[in-house]
Design a protein around this motif. Structure first.
Motif, PDB file in Angstrom:
ATOM      1  N   UNK A   5       0.842  -1.202   0.000  1.00 40.92           N
ATOM      2  CA  UNK A   5       0.000   0.000   0.000  1.00 40.92           C
ATOM      3  C   UNK A   5       0.879   1.255   0.000  1.00 40.92           C
ATOM      4  N   UNK A   6       1.971   1.233   0.742  1.00 38.16           N
ATOM      5  CA  UNK A   6       2.908   2.372   0.719  1.00 38.16           C
ATOM      6  C   UNK A   6       3.432   2.592  -0.697  1.00 38.16           C
ATOM      7  N   UNK A  38      -6.131   4.060   7.505  1.00 38.41           N
ATOM      8  CA  UNK A  38      -6.658   5.303   6.932  1.00 38.41           C
ATOM      9  C   UNK A  38      -6.064   6.567   7.525  1.00 38.41           C
ATOM     10  N   UNK A  39      -5.878   6.573   8.833  1.00 34.48           N
ATOM     11  CA  UNK A  39      -5.353   7.787   9.464  1.00 34.48           C
ATOM     12  C   UNK A  39      -3.872   8.013   9.154  1.00 34.48           C
ATOM     13  N   UNK A  40      -3.188   6.999   8.644  1.00 35.86           N
ATOM     14  CA  UNK A  40      -1.788   7.159   8.244  1.00 35.86           C
ATOM     15  C   UNK A  40      -1.664   8.068   7.020  1.00 35.86           C
ATOM     16  N   UNK A  41      -2.717   8.142   6.224  1.00 32.30           N
ATOM     17  CA  UNK A  41      -2.681   8.963   5.006  1.00 32.30           C
ATOM     18  C   UNK A  41      -3.689  10.109   5.048  1.00 32.30           C
ATOM     19  N   UNK A  42      -4.550  10.130   6.038  1.00 31.07           N
ATOM     20  CA  UNK A  42      -5.667  11.080   6.102  1.00 31.07           C
ATOM     21  C   UNK A  42      -5.205  12.535   5.987  1.00 31.07           C
ATOM     22  N   UNK A  65     -13.343  10.019   0.626  1.00 28.83           N
ATOM     23  CA  UNK A  65     -14.725   9.537   0.609  1.00 28.83           C
ATOM     24  C   UNK A  65     -14.756   8.030   0.859  1.00 28.83           C
ATOM     25  N   UNK A  66     -13.843   7.309   0.250  1.00 31.39           N
ATOM     26  CA  UNK A  66     -13.774   5.863   0.441  1.00 31.39           C
ATOM     27  C   UNK A  66     -13.301   5.480   1.840  1.00 31.39           C
ATOM     28  N   UNK A  67     -12.476   6.306   2.436  1.00 27.12           N
ATOM     29  CA  UNK A  67     -11.958   6.016   3.779  1.00 27.12           C
ATOM     30  C   UNK A  67     -12.958   6.351   4.884  1.00 27.12           C
ATOM     31  N   UNK A  68     -14.023   7.052   4.569  1.00 28.09           N
ATOM     32  CA  UNK A  68     -14.982   7.474   5.594  1.00 28.09           C
ATOM     33  C   UNK A  68     -15.528   6.294   6.389  1.00 28.09           C
ATOM     34  N   UNK A  69     -15.706   5.150   5.747  1.00 26.18           N
ATOM     35  CA  UNK A  69     -16.227   3.985   6.462  1.00 26.18           C
ATOM     36  C   UNK A  69     -15.187   3.380   7.405  1.00 26.18           C
ATOM     37  N   UNK A  70     -13.950   3.814   7.283  1.00 22.90           N
ATOM     38  CA  UNK A  70     -12.856   3.352   8.144  1.00 22.90           C
ATOM     39  C   UNK A  70     -12.409   4.475   9.071  1.00 22.90           C
TER      40      UNK A  70
END
Length: 148
Positions: A5-6, A38-42, A65-70
């Protein structure tokens, strides 16, 4: 966040367009489910919402928008106005891609869904003076349909 992912996030900045697209696709696929990174890139994504590069603005809005559920801390409730602004971007394609993804915020919970629906309804009713308002309204109808 794992190394793959990185690498995908790093590849978004590549000059190689197919590599960029592959990275984008893999990130979007990963964020279809809840993730724990998610918070690593937020914060970087939030900063990118106002980046001079319209591609970065568009990707940032779509990813957030996609990360909102996480988002167990419900940061999106506070950060939503910045994401929403990208749906009004001067570059229509950027605005459109962002608007087409905004419904995903509504999947995060009832507060987020109400917030998104309220914004979409207001925009639908008041976008008549915007360029491409028919396309905007079409995207809004689709967003409300998929959230139901």
């Amino acid at each position: 966040m794992d190394n793959n992912m990185e690498t995908f996030f790093a590849n978004l900045e590549s000059k190689d367009k197919p590599l960029q697209y592959e990275a984008y696709s893999n990130i979007m696929e990963a964020t279809e489910e809840q993730i724990d990174w998610g918070y690593e890139v937020w914060d970087q994504l939030k900063d990118d919402l106002t980046h001079r590069d319209n591609h970065r603005r568009s990707r940032a809005a779509q990813f957030l928008a996609s990360l909102a559920k996480s988002d167990p801390a419900k940061r999106m409730l506070e950060d939503f106005p910045a994401v929403w602004e990208v749906t009004k971007d001067p570059k229509f394609v950027t605005a459109s891609h962002s608007l087409q993804a905004i419904w995903k915020v509504g999947l995060a919970g009832p507060e987020q869904k109400k917030m998104v629906v309220d914004h979409l309804i207001d925009r639908f009713l008041n976008c008549e003076d915007e360029k491409n308002h028919t396309l905007i309204r079409n995207d809004i109808v689709y967003a409300i349909y998929v959230m139901k």
